[in-house]
Design an enzyme around this catalytic site. Structure first.
Site, short mmCIF file in Angstrom:
data_model
loop_
_atom_site.label_atom_id
_atom_site.label_comp_id
_atom_site.label_asym_id
_atom_site.label_seq_id
_atom_site.Cartn_x
_atom_site.Cartn_y
_atom_site.Cartn_z
N GLU A 198 1.28 -1.36 -0.21
CA GLU A 198 0.44 -0.08 0.00
C GLU A 198 0.91 1.48 0.37
O GLU A 198 1.55 1.26 0.73
CB GLU A 198 -0.89 0.44 1.46
N TYR A 223 -27.12 10.04 4.49
CA TYR A 223 -26.69 8.80 4.73
C TYR A 223 -26.12 9.52 5.97
O TYR A 223 -24.62 9.48 6.45
CB TYR A 223 -27.23 7.54 3.77
C1 LIG Z 1 -18.55 10.02 -4.59
C2 LIG Z 1 -18.30 8.68 -4.86
C3 LIG Z 1 -20.07 7.58 -3.45
C4 LIG Z 1 -19.30 6.30 -3.58
N1 LIG Z 1 -20.42 5.27 -3.29
C5 LIG Z 1 -20.12 4.34 -3.52
C6 LIG Z 1 -20.74 3.47 -2.62
O1 LIG Z 1 -21.90 3.97 -1.61
N2 LIG Z 1 -20.93 2.07 -2.77
C7 LIG Z 1 -20.17 1.66 -2.90
O2 LIG Z 1 -20.14 0.42 -2.84
N3 LIG Z 1 -18.92 2.55 -3.66
C8 LIG Z 1 -19.24 3.58 -3.90
N4 LIG Z 1 -17.40 4.20 -4.47
C9 LIG Z 1 -17.00 4.06 -5.34
C10 LIG Z 1 -15.44 3.62 -4.64
O3 LIG Z 1 -15.16 4.35 -3.57
C11 LIG Z 1 -14.73 2.72 -5.01
O4 LIG Z 1 -15.06 1.56 -6.39
C12 LIG Z 1 -13.68 1.72 -4.34
O5 LIG Z 1 -13.09 2.42 -3.45
C13 LIG Z 1 -12.66 1.41 -4.88
O6 LIG Z 1 -11.88 0.63 -4.18
P1 LIG Z 1 -10.88 -0.25 -4.51
O7 LIG Z 1 -9.91 -0.46 -3.71
O8 LIG Z 1 -10.14 -1.29 -5.63
O9 LIG Z 1 -9.64 1.13 -4.86
P2 LIG Z 1 -9.31 2.62 -4.02
O10 LIG Z 1 -9.81 2.42 -3.20
O11 LIG Z 1 -8.65 3.24 -5.38
O12 LIG Z 1 -7.92 1.70 -3.16
C14 LIG Z 1 -6.92 1.29 -4.26
C15 LIG Z 1 -5.59 1.13 -3.24
O13 LIG Z 1 -4.26 0.93 -4.06
C16 LIG Z 1 -2.70 2.20 -3.19
N5 LIG Z 1 -2.14 1.81 -4.42
C17 LIG Z 1 -2.18 2.78 -5.44
N6 LIG Z 1 -1.21 2.71 -6.76
C18 LIG Z 1 -0.57 2.16 -5.68
C19 LIG Z 1 0.54 1.61 -5.92
N7 LIG Z 1 1.80 2.04 -7.06
N8 LIG Z 1 1.18 0.97 -5.33
C20 LIG Z 1 1.10 0.07 -3.61
N9 LIG Z 1 -0.51 1.22 -4.02
C21 LIG Z 1 -1.36 1.27 -4.73
C22 LIG Z 1 -3.50 3.51 -3.26
O14 LIG Z 1 -3.43 4.69 -2.44
C23 LIG Z 1 -5.65 2.89 -2.42
O15 LIG Z 1 -5.10 2.73 -1.08
C24 LIG Z 1 -18.05 5.90 -4.56
C25 LIG Z 1 -17.47 6.91 -5.10
C26 LIG Z 1 -17.09 8.03 -5.06
C27 LIG Z 1 -16.36 8.62 -6.07
#
Ligand SMILES: Cc1cc2nc3c(=O)[nH]c(=O)nc-3n(C[C@H](O)[C@H](O)[C@H](O)COP(=O)(O)OP(=O)(O)OC[C@H]3O[C@@H](n4cnc5c(N)ncnc54)[C@H](O)[C@@H]3O)c2cc1C
Length: 384
Positions: A18, A204
């Site tokens: 991370e 919410y």
């Molecule tokens: C306005 C808004 C409202 C939302 N509401 C909802 C909701 O109600 N319900 C829902 O299910 N989803 C919701 N989402 C979507 C949700 O936030 C994302 O889909 C979710 O965070 C994706 O998770 P992820 O783990 O794939 O990516 P991320 O949460 O983006 O996590 C990626 C991680 O990888 C790390 N990282 C990046 N590059 C590197 C690297 N090179 N090396 C090491 N680490 C790295 C980052 O630091 C981060 O910690 C919403 C999104 C938005 C914009």
């Protein structure tokens, strides 16, 4: 971290890289529908998360054209029973803290904060995963690499350099306020969805009901990546003029103490899910519009399906891992694409104006709560 826990539950040893030095309070609220909460419960997170998560009693669908509530969809115990798992709303930081605590307790998961993935190379013993930790460049030998590194994924860049996130033309403004600031009718245990011409608003309770999370989505041209650019209240209010937006909706907007704006980027449909022993999960492969509230939900489902396919592997040869990861992608593709499509459609429906908004409101009323809930069954009742 969900993928790490799901894989560790199947007997794998997992290193989580991370890039953040510390797990901070980034982001705002998340709705976790039963398809996602079921997986978290199965991973043993119920107690850690349950005390911070709120189970809303209902979703109130509100229309500016109608001047108030069109329909109330029961959630709470009814939804839990219908789908076999709770509907939760949480602060992203609370989900992160619950996952981090479970990861810390698990002997087979090693979380390396401040570890930024940089490169990967395949060789006879598997993969060499290269990452930066402070000023040091380190390398880890692994059987597989899962890129769950978000919409701007470096792992995806490595696999499919031509795929680029696209700006949707929409900006999400996010903020919270203390529940005690407004009368109870604004802060009860409900998800409120306000639909209006060219904009919508979702509110919410989170943090055991002490705070209200507000998301306002409006069109715009500002499109810098990132989750924490400060925004100005007057800019938000311009998109929600008193002439069109009823007092209660505007009152919630003015109650927010500080706004953050977030340009909404999506990935095109059909990004590859894996290549060899490297796979993608979550926003890295299917960043979508948030209007079905399923982005994190789909990432959590990916984690469970990925672990299922990798664990069913007879051998740990590179070829059998590659085959398992390809099966994982095939298993996820159609469902995720349907959710992406649903999110796009819902955004269009929320922002209708004039006679189209009237038709929408009449259609929602005609459907009634039972049929509206049944339309979500394919999302909520899914099982890995
Ligand atoms: C306005 C808004 C409202 C939302 N509401 C909802 C909701 O109600 N319900 C829902 O299910 N989803 C919701 N989402 C979507 C949700 O936030 C994302 O889909 C979710 O965070 C994706 O998770 P992820 O783990 O794939 O990516 P991320 O949460 O983006 O996590 C990626 C991680 O990888 C790390 N990282 C990046 N590059 C590197 C690297 N090179 N090396 C090491 N680490 C790295 C980052 O630091 C981060 O910690 C919403 C999104 C938005 C914009």
């Amino acid at each position: 971290m969900t993928a790490a826990l799901a894989l560790a539950a199947k007997g794998f040893r997992v290193v989580v890289l991370e890039k953040a030095e510390r797990l901070e309070d980034v982001g705002a609220g998340l709705q976790l529908s039963p398809n996602a909460s079921r997986i978290l419960v199965e991973l043993g997170l119920k107690d850690r998360l349950g005390s911070r998560a709120v189970t809303p009693e209902a979703v109130s669908i509100m229309s500016t054209r109608a001047g108030g509530e069109l329909m109330r969809l029961p959630l709470g115990a009814a939804a839990t029973e219908r789908a076999g798992a709770p509907y939760w709303v949480v602060h992203r930081a609370d989900l992160q803290a619950a996952l981090a605590a479970a990861v810390a307790d698990h002997p087979d998961v090693d979380l390396r904060l401040g570890g930024t993935f940089e490169d990967v190379a395949a060789h006879a013993k598997g993969l060499s995963v290269v990452y930066r930790s402070g000023t040091l460049r380190r390398s880890e030998v692994a059987s597989a690499l899962i890129g769950a590194d978000g919409v701007w994924s470096t792992v995806r860049q490595h696999l499919f350099p031509d795929v680029q996130p696209r700006f949707s033309g929409l900006i999400a403004w996010r903020g919270t306020f203390e529940a005690t600031q407004l009368p109870k009718e604004y802060t009860s245990r409900r998800v409120q969805l306000w639909m209006g011409p060219n904009a919508h608003l979702v509110a919410y309770p989170i943090a055991s009901g002490r705070q209200i999370n507000v998301v306002a989505v409006v069109p715009g041209t500002w499109n810098r990546p990132g989750w924490s650019t400060p925004g100005d209240l007057s800019e938000v209010m311009d998109a929600f003029p008193a002439a069109r937006w009823p007092g209660p909706a505007r009152m919630m907007l003015t109650a927010v103490d500080s706004w953050r704006k977030w340009a909404l980027f999506t990935l095109p449909d059909g990004v590859g899910w894996s290549k060899g022993a490297i796979a993608l999960a979550g926003d890295a492969v299917h960043a979508m519009l948030p209007f079905a509230a399923q982005g994190a939900g789909m990432a959590i489902e990916d984690a469970a399906v990925l672990a299922e396919h990798l664990s069913g592997n007879a051998t740990e040869s590179a070829a059998s891992i590659a085959a398992a990861l390809a099966r994982y992608g095939r298993a996820r593709e159609a469902r995720v694409r349907r959710v992406q499509r649903t999110a796009r459609q819902q955004g269009r429906i929320y922002h209708l104006a004039g006679p189209f908004a009237l038709a929408r409101d009449l259609a929602i009323r005609a459907l009634g709560p039972e049929r509206m809930l049944a339309r979500q069954d394919w999302i909520y009742r899914w099982r890995a």
